[in-house]
Design a protein around this motif. Structure first.
Motif, PDB file in Angstrom:
ATOM      1  N   ASP A 162       0.838  -1.203   0.000  1.00  0.00           N
ATOM      2  CA  ASP A 162       0.000   0.000   0.000  1.00  0.00           C
ATOM      3  C   ASP A 162       0.873   1.254   0.000  1.00  0.00           C
ATOM      4  O   ASP A 162       0.584   2.219  -0.709  1.00  0.00           O
ATOM      5  N   TYR A 163       1.934   1.220   0.785  1.00  0.00           N
ATOM      6  CA  TYR A 163       2.866   2.338   0.869  1.00  0.00           C
ATOM      7  C   TYR A 163       3.509   2.586  -0.490  1.00  0.00           C
ATOM      8  O   TYR A 163       3.636   3.718  -0.933  1.00  0.00           O
ATOM      9  N   SER A 164       3.877   1.495  -1.159  1.00  0.00           N
ATOM     10  CA  SER A 164       4.492   1.588  -2.484  1.00  0.00           C
ATOM     11  C   SER A 164       3.506   2.165  -3.504  1.00  0.00           C
ATOM     12  O   SER A 164       3.852   3.063  -4.284  1.00  0.00           O
ATOM     13  N   ASN A 165       2.287   1.663  -3.496  1.00  0.00           N
ATOM     14  CA  ASN A 165       1.253   2.160  -4.417  1.00  0.00           C
ATOM     15  C   ASN A 165       0.945   3.635  -4.153  1.00  0.00           C
ATOM     16  O   ASN A 165       0.747   4.416  -5.082  1.00  0.00           O
ATOM     17  N   TYR A 166       0.905   3.999  -2.885  1.00  0.00           N
ATOM     18  CA  TYR A 166       0.662   5.385  -2.531  1.00  0.00           C
ATOM     19  C   TYR A 166       1.768   6.273  -3.094  1.00  0.00           C
ATOM     20  O   TYR A 166       1.498   7.344  -3.633  1.00  0.00           O
ATOM     21  N   ALA A 167       3.014   5.828  -2.949  1.00  0.00           N
ATOM     22  CA  ALA A 167       4.150   6.624  -3.428  1.00  0.00           C
ATOM     23  C   ALA A 167       4.027   6.881  -4.928  1.00  0.00           C
ATOM     24  O   ALA A 167       4.266   7.998  -5.397  1.00  0.00           O
ATOM     25  N   LYS A 168       3.649   5.861  -5.673  1.00  0.00           N
ATOM     26  CA  LYS A 168       3.482   6.019  -7.122  1.00  0.00           C
ATOM     27  C   LYS A 168       2.405   7.057  -7.425  1.00  0.00           C
ATOM     28  O   LYS A 168       2.572   7.929  -8.282  1.00  0.00           O
ATOM     29  N   GLU A 169       1.274   6.958  -6.711  1.00  0.00           N
ATOM     30  CA  GLU A 169       0.169   7.893  -6.913  1.00  0.00           C
ATOM     31  C   GLU A 169       0.591   9.314  -6.515  1.00  0.00           C
ATOM     32  O   GLU A 169       0.308  10.289  -7.209  1.00  0.00           O
ATOM     33  N   TYR A 170       1.285   9.412  -5.388  1.00  0.00           N
ATOM     34  CA  TYR A 170       1.734  10.708  -4.887  1.00  0.00           C
ATOM     35  C   TYR A 170       2.662  11.390  -5.899  1.00  0.00           C
ATOM     36  O   TYR A 170       2.504  12.571  -6.204  1.00  0.00           O
ATOM     37  N   ILE A 171       3.614  10.637  -6.429  1.00  0.00           N
ATOM     38  CA  ILE A 171       4.570  11.185  -7.400  1.00  0.00           C
ATOM     39  C   ILE A 171       3.842  11.650  -8.657  1.00  0.00           C
ATOM     40  O   ILE A 171       4.135  12.723  -9.197  1.00  0.00           O
ATOM     41  N   THR A 172       2.884  10.864  -9.105  1.00  0.00           N
ATOM     42  CA  THR A 172       2.104  11.246 -10.291  1.00  0.00           C
ATOM     43  C   THR A 172       1.394  12.578 -10.063  1.00  0.00           C
ATOM     44  O   THR A 172       1.464  13.482 -10.903  1.00  0.00           O
ATOM     45  N   HIS A 173       0.708  12.710  -8.917  1.00  0.00           N
ATOM     46  CA  HIS A 173      -0.017  13.946  -8.623  1.00  0.00           C
ATOM     47  C   HIS A 173       0.936  15.107  -8.371  1.00  0.00           C
ATOM     48  O   HIS A 173       0.630  16.250  -8.721  1.00  0.00           O
ATOM     49  N   TYR A 174       2.083  14.826  -7.778  1.00  0.00           N
ATOM     50  CA  TYR A 174       3.071  15.879  -7.546  1.00  0.00           C
ATOM     51  C   TYR A 174       3.524  16.477  -8.876  1.00  0.00           C
ATOM     52  O   TYR A 174       3.555  17.695  -9.042  1.00  0.00           O
ATOM     53  N   LYS A 175       3.860  15.600  -9.825  1.00  0.00           N
ATOM     54  CA  LYS A 175       4.330  16.072 -11.134  1.00  0.00           C
ATOM     55  C   LYS A 175       3.229  16.837 -11.873  1.00  0.00           C
ATOM     56  O   LYS A 175       3.485  17.856 -12.507  1.00  0.00           O
ATOM     57  N   LYS A 176       1.979  16.350 -11.771  1.00  0.00           N
ATOM     58  CA  LYS A 176       0.860  17.040 -12.420  1.00  0.00           C
ATOM     59  C   LYS A 176       0.611  18.400 -11.774  1.00  0.00           C
ATOM     60  O   LYS A 176       0.288  19.371 -12.462  1.00  0.00           O
ATOM     61  N   SER A 177       0.758  18.466 -10.440  1.00  0.00           N
ATOM     62  CA  SER A 177       0.516  19.730  -9.754  1.00  0.00           C
ATOM     63  C   SER A 177       1.565  20.770 -10.131  1.00  0.00           C
ATOM     64  O   SER A 177       1.273  21.969 -10.171  1.00  0.00           O
ATOM     65  N   LEU A 178       2.777  20.327 -10.416  1.00  0.00           N
ATOM     66  CA  LEU A 178       3.814  21.261 -10.868  1.00  0.00           C
ATOM     67  C   LEU A 178       3.456  21.887 -12.213  1.00  0.00           C
ATOM     68  O   LEU A 178       3.887  22.998 -12.519  1.00  0.00           O
ATOM     69  N   LYS A 179       2.664  21.143 -12.984  1.00  0.00           N
ATOM     70  CA  LYS A 179       2.226  21.650 -14.292  1.00  0.00           C
ATOM     71  C   LYS A 179       0.937  22.463 -14.186  1.00  0.00           C
ATOM     72  O   LYS A 179       0.378  22.881 -15.192  1.00  0.00           O
ATOM     73  N   GLY A 180       0.438  22.628 -12.939  1.00  0.00           N
ATOM     74  CA  GLY A 180      -0.739  23.459 -12.731  1.00  0.00           C
ATOM     75  C   GLY A 180      -2.058  22.719 -12.641  1.00  0.00           C
ATOM     76  O   GLY A 180      -3.113  23.337 -12.665  1.00  0.00           O
ATOM     77  N   ASN A 181      -2.056  21.420 -12.520  1.00  0.00           N
ATOM     78  CA  ASN A 181      -3.284  20.637 -12.428  1.00  0.00           C
ATOM     79  C   ASN A 181      -3.931  20.865 -11.063  1.00  0.00           C
ATOM     80  O   ASN A 181      -3.414  20.445 -10.032  1.00  0.00           O
ATOM     81  N   SER A 182      -5.083  21.514 -11.057  1.00  0.00           N
ATOM     82  CA  SER A 182      -5.745  21.872  -9.799  1.00  0.00           C
ATOM     83  C   SER A 182      -6.320  20.652  -9.070  1.00  0.00           C
ATOM     84  O   SER A 182      -6.415  20.655  -7.842  1.00  0.00           O
ATOM     85  N   ILE A 183      -6.711  19.643  -9.802  1.00  0.00           N
ATOM     86  CA  ILE A 183      -7.241  18.430  -9.170  1.00  0.00           C
ATOM     87  C   ILE A 183      -6.145  17.757  -8.342  1.00  0.00           C
ATOM     88  O   ILE A 183      -6.368  17.342  -7.200  1.00  0.00           O
ATOM     89  N   SER A 184      -4.947  17.662  -8.914  1.00  0.00           N
ATOM     90  CA  SER A 184      -3.833  17.070  -8.184  1.00  0.00           C
ATOM     91  C   SER A 184      -3.482  17.896  -6.953  1.00  0.00           C
ATOM     92  O   SER A 184      -3.171  17.350  -5.897  1.00  0.00           O
TER      93      SER A 184
END
Length: 98
Positions: free
Chosen positions: A28-50
Motif C-alpha cells: 500500500d505504501y508503495s502504491n501510494y508513493a506512485k500515486e503521490y509522485i504522479t499527482h506531484y508532477k501534475k501539480s507542478l504543471k498546474g493541475n488543480s485536481i492534483s
C-alpha cells in the motif's frame, strides 16, 4: 497446555501481527508513493485536481508511515520490507527535491 505435577500451565505464545498484513501495508505504501509522485508532477504543471488531493494524500502517507513504524519497532518487518520502505521514502524525497 503443559501438565506439571498437579498444575496445568497454559503455554501461550505472544500474539504477533500477521506478516501478510505487513506485506500489504508495504505494498500500500508503495502504491501510494506512485500515486503521490504522479499527482506531484501534475501539480507542478498546474493541475488543480492534483493540488486538491494533497491534504488527503498527506494524511494517508502519515497513517501508513505510522503503522509501518510501529511494525518496525515491534520487529514485525523483515529486513527486505524495511529496505523497501526506505527505498520508497527515498524515491519520494528525490522526486520532490529535484
Amino acid at each position: 497446555m503443559i501438565k506439571t505435577d498437579t498444575e496445568f500451565v497454559l503455554n501461550e505464545t505472544p500474539k504477533k501481527e500477521n506478516p501478510i498484513i505487513n506485506y500489504k501495508r508495504v505494498d500500500d505504501y508503495s502504491n501510494y508513493a506512485k500515486e503521490y509522485i504522479t499527482h506531484y508532477k501534475k501539480s507542478l504543471k498546474g493541475n488543480s485536481i492534483s493540488l486538491s488531493k494533497y491534504p488527503y494524500m498527506k494524511v494517508k502517507w502519515e497513517a501508513l508511515g505510522m503503522k509501518l513504524e510501529k511494525a518496525k519497532k515491534k520487529e514485525l518487518l523483515t529486513n527486505q520490507q524495511m529496505k523497501k520502505v526506505l527505498k520508497i521514502q527515498m524515491k519520494i524525497v528525490n522526486t520532490c527535491c529535484n
